[in-house]
Structure formats: structure tokens, C-alpha cells
Design an enzyme around this catalytic site. Structure first.
Site, PDB file in Angstrom:
ATOM      1  N   ASP A 202      -8.716  -5.235  -5.833  1.00 42.29           N
ATOM      2  CA  ASP A 202      -8.144  -4.113  -5.090  1.00 42.29           C
ATOM      3  C   ASP A 202      -8.689  -2.821  -5.692  1.00 42.29           C
ATOM      4  O   ASP A 202      -8.281  -2.414  -6.784  1.00 42.29           O
ATOM      5  CB  ASP A 202      -6.620  -4.155  -5.161  1.00 42.29           C
ATOM      6  CG  ASP A 202      -5.948  -3.152  -4.226  1.00 42.29           C
ATOM      7  OD1 ASP A 202      -6.586  -2.129  -3.900  1.00 42.29           O
ATOM      8  OD2 ASP A 202      -4.799  -3.392  -3.821  1.00 42.29           O
TER       9      ASP A 202
ATOM     10  N   ARG B  49     -12.181   6.908   8.687  1.00 41.24           N
ATOM     11  CA  ARG B  49     -11.733   5.521   8.803  1.00 41.24           C
ATOM     12  C   ARG B  49     -12.809   4.545   8.331  1.00 41.24           C
ATOM     13  O   ARG B  49     -12.507   3.533   7.683  1.00 41.24           O
ATOM     14  CB  ARG B  49     -11.367   5.222  10.255  1.00 41.24           C
ATOM     15  CG  ARG B  49     -10.892   3.805  10.513  1.00 41.24           C
ATOM     16  CD  ARG B  49      -9.639   3.476   9.736  1.00 41.24           C
ATOM     17  NE  ARG B  49      -9.014   2.252  10.222  1.00 41.24           N
ATOM     18  CZ  ARG B  49      -7.886   1.745   9.750  1.00 41.24           C
ATOM     19  NH1 ARG B  49      -7.258   2.367   8.774  1.00 41.24           N
ATOM     20  NH2 ARG B  49      -7.377   0.634  10.263  1.00 41.24           N
TER      21      ARG B  49
ATOM     22  N   SER C  33       0.841  -1.188   0.000  1.00 39.79           N
ATOM     23  CA  SER C  33       0.000   0.000   0.000  1.00 39.79           C
ATOM     24  C   SER C  33       0.887   1.253   0.000  1.00 39.79           C
ATOM     25  O   SER C  33       1.764   1.374  -0.849  1.00 39.79           O
ATOM     26  CB  SER C  33      -0.942  -0.033   1.208  1.00 39.79           C
ATOM     27  OG  SER C  33      -1.949   0.936   1.102  1.00 39.79           O
TER      28      SER C  33
ATOM     29  N   HIS D  33      -7.911  -5.107  -1.194  1.00 41.30           N
ATOM     30  CA  HIS D  33      -6.658  -4.432  -0.860  1.00 41.30           C
ATOM     31  C   HIS D  33      -6.037  -4.954   0.435  1.00 41.30           C
ATOM     32  O   HIS D  33      -4.824  -5.147   0.518  1.00 41.30           O
ATOM     33  CB  HIS D  33      -6.884  -2.923  -0.755  1.00 41.30           C
ATOM     34  CG  HIS D  33      -5.636  -2.165  -0.411  1.00 41.30           C
ATOM     35  ND1 HIS D  33      -4.526  -2.162  -1.228  1.00 41.30           N
ATOM     36  CD2 HIS D  33      -5.308  -1.415   0.683  1.00 41.30           C
ATOM     37  CE1 HIS D  33      -3.576  -1.436  -0.659  1.00 41.30           C
ATOM     38  NE2 HIS D  33      -4.023  -0.968   0.487  1.00 41.30           N
ATOM     39  N   ASP D  34      -6.849  -5.170   1.441  1.00 44.43           N
ATOM     40  CA  ASP D  34      -6.324  -5.628   2.733  1.00 44.43           C
ATOM     41  C   ASP D  34      -5.720  -7.028   2.682  1.00 44.43           C
ATOM     42  O   ASP D  34      -5.179  -7.505   3.680  1.00 44.43           O
ATOM     43  CB  ASP D  34      -7.429  -5.595   3.799  1.00 44.43           C
ATOM     44  CG  ASP D  34      -7.318  -4.371   4.694  1.00 44.43           C
ATOM     45  OD1 ASP D  34      -6.431  -3.530   4.450  1.00 44.43           O
ATOM     46  OD2 ASP D  34      -8.118  -4.258   5.637  1.00 44.43           O
TER      47      ASP D  34
END
EC number: 2.3.1.31
Length: 367
Positions: A302, A208, A139, A335-336
């Protein structure tokens, strides 16, 4: 254990100079006598120097790095540093200005990924390391990896950018700005000068929550939460809460307890500005500087760092005759996945660094 190093001064891309800059870093493993087995780990947006951690506090990448793990600290000396502009030990907006005696707040200068790398370079040199064996990051950490390869091409043998890009995508910039506006519109932000108060906790929490949506996939949310409610008896009430809502609110509150809103803003801006071709004649011209062998890993679904961005860079490098290896990892996490899919990513990383292990000595003689 996190340690600290003071850098007398650093001149940033924006032209400002920061003095008495603290850089917080963690080391794991033993630096061999030849100082050739060092691996630098670069962290993502809300990460810190504790990639490996210890028995009491596991690190954020402890599934990948540690004794006997894919990046084996019995063999390699692993260094992780908190980025410039962060809030986990390295100088950032919440730090005290050495001249005024007050926190910088929004008077802190704009920092870029290149500034972060410049400070890391000073750390590496300060540790007496002339050349790193490898640099790895995912990232925003992967952005730093790319900049390292371009800014200091002679400083490493291997680079491993994971779930990242050579330039931030338009959709990622868009999501970043929505998160940014959530913070800026919170009255408690007070134009960045909210210390020693808590600051814009509501704004940061919402930012967040948005971020967590972009880090995962719709398939994962359907699988984990679906349309389930916290309280089925309360279904017709205005405040009835779906499990997915509860999860996102929890993640927002959790970040607020450990992260500074100003740092979040500054790091988002650094990510937005990321483009290794900026001021260098384009991405292709920048990549021409790369000397290291490259392992590029992209993750399916992603949203922020599409695989085609990584593939574009890989094709450019190959056309230049650079040594590059590329892998596409399927993951429901999106993505994570770079923080979760150790069983899939770990072997790729281990295989790549072990293939080139002859470039460094595995002597474990103390410094």
C-alpha cells in the site's frame, strides 16, 4: 435507497458555520427495537452513500456487506453517509448557498475529517441511535473511523479501520498535490466558479489517472497490461497507445462523469490535514481516549497507507492496555485491496464482529 436529513447548522473546525446542511445516507437491514445493532460505514475519497446498493445498482462494498455477507444486513442495520464536502447528495461546493441562491464553488469553507464525523454524529443521533455497534471504513473512510473513536469514544463498541492511517503520510500528501495542481492549472476551473459548466474535466481526469497509479501496484500493472499495445500495427506512430495508457484514460474519463472537481479538491485537503494527534498533544494522547475494541487491517504494497503506520498505532494501543486486533493482508492490488480482497478481508471482519456480537441484540423487531 438514499435518503436525506437536514441539519440546521454545523460549526466547522475553521470557525465557519454552514446552515441547512443536507446529509445523504443509505440504510440497509432493520434497526432492532433496542437500537443496538447499527453499524456505520464510512466511505473513501470518491465514494458515496451507496455502500450496499440494491438489485439494480450494486454498492461499492457489496462484496463485504449485504444479506448473508460478511457484514450481514439480516442481522445488522447498516448506515452509510456521503461525507460533508462531497458531491453525492451531502452539502458540498456544488450545493446552492442558502443565502445567495448560487453554488458555493470555492467559497465553500475548508472541511476536515473531524467536520465530516461531526455531521455523521448528528445523523446517527437523528436516527435515534445512542450507541453504534461498530464503525468500519477503508482509506479516507478509515480516517473517519479513527476520528470517531477519538471524538466520540463512548459512541461505539467496535471500530474497524482498514487500509488507512492515523495521519496521512508525506508521500500521500505529495501525490495529492500533484492531482490538485492538475485541476487548478486547468483554465476551466475558473477559480472554482465554473457552475453550471462542466468545469476542469481535463484536470480532474489527469488527477484521477495519477490516483489510479497510486491505488494499485507495479506487479498488478505488469500482469494485466505489460507492454501490450492497443494496435500493434501502429507501433511507430506518435499516438500509439499502450493498454495501460488506455486504461488510465478510461478511468479518468469515468470519474469526470460522476464526480465534481471542487469536491475532489476539498476532500484531498481534508485528507492532507488528517492527523488525529493535531491539537491534542500528539497521536498517543489522542489514542488514549479510545474506548472501543479495535480491528486494524493493513494491506501489503500500500503506497499511500504503509502497514508500518497501522502497526505503530496498534503498538501504542496495546501499550495502553486497549483491546486491539491486527491483521496484515497480502495483496497484489495494493491500496485498492480494501475494495477487492473480500475473500481475505471479509472473514476477518465477520469473525471480529461476531466475536463481540453479545454487545448488541440481534432482535429484528421493527422500529
Amino acid at each position: 435507497m438514499v435518503r436525506n436529513m437536514i441539519v440546521d447548522e454545523i460549526t466547522l473546525e475553521c470557525g465557519d458555520t454552514l446552515k441547512q446542511v443536507n446529509i445523504a445516507f443509505e440504510t440497509s437491514g432493520t434497526l432492532n427495537e433496542e437500537k443496538t445493532n447499527a453499524i456505520l460505514v464510512c466511505h473513501a475519497l470518491t465514494g458515496d452513500a451507496c455502500a450496499v446498493g440494491d438489485e439494480n445498482t450494486p454498492g461499492w462494498w457489496e462484496g463485504l456487506i449485504g444479506p448473508g455477507r460478511y457484514i450481514d444486513t439480516n442481522k445488522y442495520f447498516v448506515v452509510t453517509a456521503n461525507v460533508l464536502g462531497g458531491c453525492c447528495g451531502t452539502t458540498g461546493p456544488a450545493s446552492v448557498h442558502p443565502e445567495t441562491g448560487k453554488p458555493y464553488g470555492s467559497d465553500f469553507p475548508v472541511v476536515t475529517i473531524r467536520d465530516m464525523v461531526q455531521l455523521q454524529y448528528k445523523l446517527v443521533k437523528g436516527l435515534g441511535i445512542e450507541k453504534l455497534f461498530a464503525i468500519v471504513g477503508g482509506s479516507m473512510g478509515g480516517m473517519q473511523v479513527y476520528e470517531w473513536a477519538v471524538m466520540y469514544p463512548e459512541m461505539m463498541h467496535l471500530v474497524l479501520p482498514i487500509a488507512t492511517s492515523a495521519r496521512l503520510s508525506a508521500v500521500a500528501i505529495a501525490y495529492n498535490d500533484v492531482g490538485r495542481q492538475a485541476i487548478l492549472s486547468d483554465p476551466e476551473w475558473n477559480k472554482g466558479h465554473y457552475y453550471p459548466g462542466k468545469g476542469p474535466v481535463n484536470g480532474l481526469s489527469i488527477a484521477r489517472m495519477l490516483g489510479m497509479i497510486t491505488y494499485r501496484t507495479s506487479d498488478l500493472f505488469e500482469y494485466r497490461f505489460g507492454r501490450r499495445l492497443k494496435d500493434e500495427q501502429n507501433v511507430t506512430q506518435f499516438d500509439c497507445t499502450f493498454n495501460i495508457e488506455s486504461y488510465l484514460r478510461y478511468q479518468g474519463q469515468k470519474l469526470v462523469s460522476r464526480f465534481d472537481a471542487n469536491s475532489y479538491l476539498y476532500l484531498l485537503k481534508a485528507m492532507d490535514l488528517h492527523d488525529i494527534g493535531r491539537g491534542r498533544g500528539g497521536i498517543k494522547a489522542a489514542l488514549d481516549k479510545v474506548q472501543a475494541k479495535v480491528l486494524s487491517v493493513a494491506i501489503s504494497n500500500d503506497l499511500l497507507y504503509p502497514a508500518d503506520h497501522q502497526e505503530e498505532v496498534v503498538e501504542m494501543l496495546r501499550a495502553m492496555g486497549k483491546e486491539v486486533e491486527y491483521h496484515f493482508v497480502e495483496s497484489i492490488y495494493g491500496h485498492d485491496g480494501f475494495l477487492v480482497e473480500f475473500v481475505k478481508i471479509g472473514p476477518l471482519v465477520k469473525q471480529f464482529i461476531e466475536k463481540h456480537a453479545s454487545l448488541c441484540s440481534h432482535s429484528t423487531a421493527p422500529r
